[in-house]
Every structure is written in structure tokens, then in C-alpha cells.
Design a protein around this motif. Structure first.
Motif, PDB file in Angstrom:
ATOM      1  N   UNK A   1       6.714   3.360  -7.645  1.00 54.52           N
ATOM      2  CA  UNK A   1       5.819   4.330  -8.254  1.00 54.52           C
ATOM      3  C   UNK A   1       4.656   3.663  -8.959  1.00 54.52           C
ATOM      4  N   UNK A   2       4.928   2.569  -9.667  1.00 52.30           N
ATOM      5  CA  UNK A   2       3.872   1.839 -10.361  1.00 52.30           C
ATOM      6  C   UNK A   2       2.854   1.320  -9.355  1.00 52.30           C
ATOM      7  N   UNK A   3       3.357   0.756  -8.265  1.00 54.59           N
ATOM      8  CA  UNK A   3       2.462   0.224  -7.238  1.00 54.59           C
ATOM      9  C   UNK A   3       1.605   1.325  -6.618  1.00 54.59           C
TER      10      UNK A   3
ATOM     11  N   UNK B   1      -2.475   1.659  -6.836  1.00 53.16           N
ATOM     12  CA  UNK B   1      -3.251   1.716  -5.603  1.00 53.16           C
ATOM     13  C   UNK B   1      -4.213   2.893  -5.601  1.00 53.16           C
ATOM     14  N   UNK B   2      -3.749   4.055  -6.045  1.00 53.78           N
ATOM     15  CA  UNK B   2      -4.595   5.254  -6.049  1.00 53.78           C
ATOM     16  C   UNK B   2      -5.724   5.142  -7.069  1.00 53.78           C
ATOM     17  N   UNK B   3      -5.409   4.622  -8.261  1.00 49.84           N
ATOM     18  CA  UNK B   3      -6.451   4.443  -9.273  1.00 49.84           C
ATOM     19  C   UNK B   3      -7.497   3.428  -8.800  1.00 49.84           C
TER      20      UNK B   3
ATOM     21  N   UNK C   1       0.857   7.510 -15.661  1.00 45.93           N
ATOM     22  CA  UNK C   1       0.309   7.206 -14.336  1.00 45.93           C
ATOM     23  C   UNK C   1       0.986   8.029 -13.254  1.00 45.93           C
ATOM     24  N   UNK C   2       2.301   8.114 -13.328  1.00 49.14           N
ATOM     25  CA  UNK C   2       3.035   8.836 -12.289  1.00 49.14           C
ATOM     26  C   UNK C   2       2.932  10.340 -12.467  1.00 49.14           C
TER      27      UNK C   2
END
Length: 295
Positions: free
Chosen positions: A260-262, A266-268, A183-184
Motif C-alpha cells: 500500500x505504501x508503495x 507511486x500515485x503521488x 496516504x492510503x
């Protein structure tokens, strides 16, 4: 390797090519999919696999049952639901689940299966549709070590990097860490390509140069070209990475310490809601749309 009858349940983007790889190694395999009219199923049949109409037909003579499904409810329905695996599988058969369902979900399923004398291993995969087609998946396995040794020759057919991670749920635990990295990496990839455009640099140059250095990654090599070509067809859908991030957050107590997870979530989610929520069905590389960039 003893050529046991095997079953494969779930012939989606990942499951179909994995089944084809098994069939092309001349293994007797019966396959089943909830939706039988998918056009790519013709390729599965052409490979030599037998597609059947019910879970019963697939598993009743199988000693090893592979599943590759979406979320925890999907796996539970196929295993425990009306007409599910437990009603037709032989005692002491083994279920190997390639889905990503989280460590808690895997342990709960394994515990319940014990009462039916059916073994369970969690074996989530990484490598996308490319890895599934090429038989080069990374597979993270949790369960009894003896069961791992039994299924390892089969995993070698669909995977290249296969690791025994420990007791049931351990494969899922490692996979959740993998999904945080994936994800990151996508956040970093999108922002690097955006920065290249801002500086009037051909984004292809970023792929060519940065792939050879310390910033190289699978995402940069395989997904950056798709972003540049505005190809958002899914090798791994946004709806699935959002599901995985949900599972990640379920095992984190202090989520505020994971910014970073958050951010990735949020972007996805922002892209998922685009085009009347059809963004959920696009590949993860479509995150670039959250930045308003076109290449």
C-alpha cells in the motif's frame, strides 16, 4: 499559564495560522520566516504577533521556541546553521518542532542539542491547514515527560487532541504511521469517487452517505468535496507527503511487505511530475489526477 516570551519559526501554510492562534491568546510572540514577502504574513502581523528579520531577534529572549519547517535539512539549518537557534537561544530553553522529520532525525537533533543545554521535543501535527486555522490539530509529542507538562498549555491553544507518546522520536514514529493511513485513505477516496462516476452516481452522494458509516474519514469529509470541485489548492502539499513517505521507507527493512505504501507513493509521484513538476505544489487531493478523472 505563565506568559513566557515565545518564538515561532516557519510561517507557511501551517505555521502562519498556528502563530495567529498564539497571538490571539495574547501571548508575547516573535515570529520569523525565511521568505519575508509572503502575502499572508500581513495576517500574522494583524493578529498581534511581531515578525522579525532574523532568528536571533526571534529567539534571544524566548524560553519556548516553536519550529514548523519542511524537511530534516531545513530544521537542521534553522537550529544549527549560521545564525541559527543554538547561537542565540538561552540555555535550558526548549525547542518544540512541529515538522515531520522522522524518528531518527528527531533523536539525532535532540542528542546534538544536549551539548548546547537546549531541550528538544518532537511534536508533529496532523489536521492540515483547516486544523491549524481552527486550533484543532492532532499533536503527537515525544521527549521528556516534564518538558511535555511544561509546554502542554501552549499546545492546547493550537491543538485539540494532544498525546504524549514517549521519549524523543516517539511523536515522529506515531506521525509516520498517521501518514501511511492518510496516504492510503487518499487512494481509497480516489477509487471510491471514480467508481461512483463509473456507475453514474453523483459523487456528492458518496460523501453524504459514506461519511456517516464505517467508511467515514477526515479525508472523505474534507478532501472529497475539493476533488469534486477540482480544487487542488494545498492544505498539505504532495511534495510534503512524498517526503513523509520517504521517511517511512527509511525505517522499514522489508518494504516489499508494504504494498500500500508503495502504491500511494507511486500515485503521488505520478501527479507530482505533471505540468512540468508543478504537481508537487498541489494538495494531496490532486492524486485523483493519476486516475485521469475530472469531477
Amino acid at each position: 499559564m505563565v506568559e513566557n516570551q515565545i518564538a515561532f519559526l516557519g510561517l507557511g501554510v501551517m505555521g502562519a495560522p498556528m502563530t495567529i492562534n498564539f497571538a490571539q491568546h495574547n501571548l508575547p510572540i516573535k515570529a520569523w520566516n525565511r521568505t519575508g514577502d509572503r502575502p499572508w504574513l500581513q495576517n500574522v502581523t494583524a493578529s498581534g504577533a511581531t515578525i522579525v528579520n532574523s532568528i536571533q531577534e526571534a529567539v534571544e529572549s524566548a524560553s519556548i521556541i516553536f519550529t514548523c519547517l519542511g524537511d530534516i535539512p531545513d530544521v537542521e539549518e534553522v537550529i544549527f546553521g549560521n545564525g541559527g537557534i543554538i547561537h542565540h537561544a538561552s540555555p535550558h530553553s526548549i525547542i518544540v518542532d512541529f515538522s515531520t522529520i522522522g524518528s531518527q532525525g528527531a533523536r539525532a537533533i535532540a542528542l546534538k542539542l544536549k551539548t548546547h543545554q537546549i531541550r528538544f521535543m518532537d511534536a508533529p501535527v496532523s489536521g492540515g491547514d483547516i486544523g491549524a486555522k481552527n486550533g484543532t490539530l492532532t499533536i503527537m509529542v515525544g521527549g521528556e515527560k516534564a518538558d511535555f507538562e511544561e509546554i502542554k498549555p501552549y499546545l492546547d491553544i493550537v491543538g485539540k487532541n494532544i498525546t504524549y507518546c514517549g521519549e524523543v522520536g516517539s511523536g515522529q514514529a506515531v506521525k509516520l504511521c498517521n501518514q501511511v493511513l492518510a496516504s492510503l485513505h487518499m487512494v481509497a477516496l480516489c477509487e471510491a469517487l471514480q467508481l461512483a462516476k463509473t456507475q453514474n452516481i453523483d459523487p456528492n452522494l458518496i460523501v453524504d452517505v459514506c461519511s456517516t458509516g464505517a467508511a467515514g474519514s477526515w479525508a472523505l469529509t474534507n478532501l472529497a468535496p475539493k476533488i469534486i470541485n477540482q480544487d487542488y489548492q494545498p492544505g498539505f502539499m504532495i511534495k510534503h507527503i512524498l517526503k513523509d513517505l520517504r521517511l517511512v521507507k527509511e525505517v522499514i527493512e522489508d518494504i516489499e511487505n508494504y504494498p500500500g505504501i508503495n502504491l500511494a507513493q507511486q500515485l503521488f509521484q505520478q501527479v507530482a511530475h505533471q505540468n512540468n513538476d508543478n504537481g508537487y505544489l498541489e494538495g494531496t487531493q490532486a492524486m485523483i489526477k493519476a486516475y485521469g478523472e475530472k469531477f
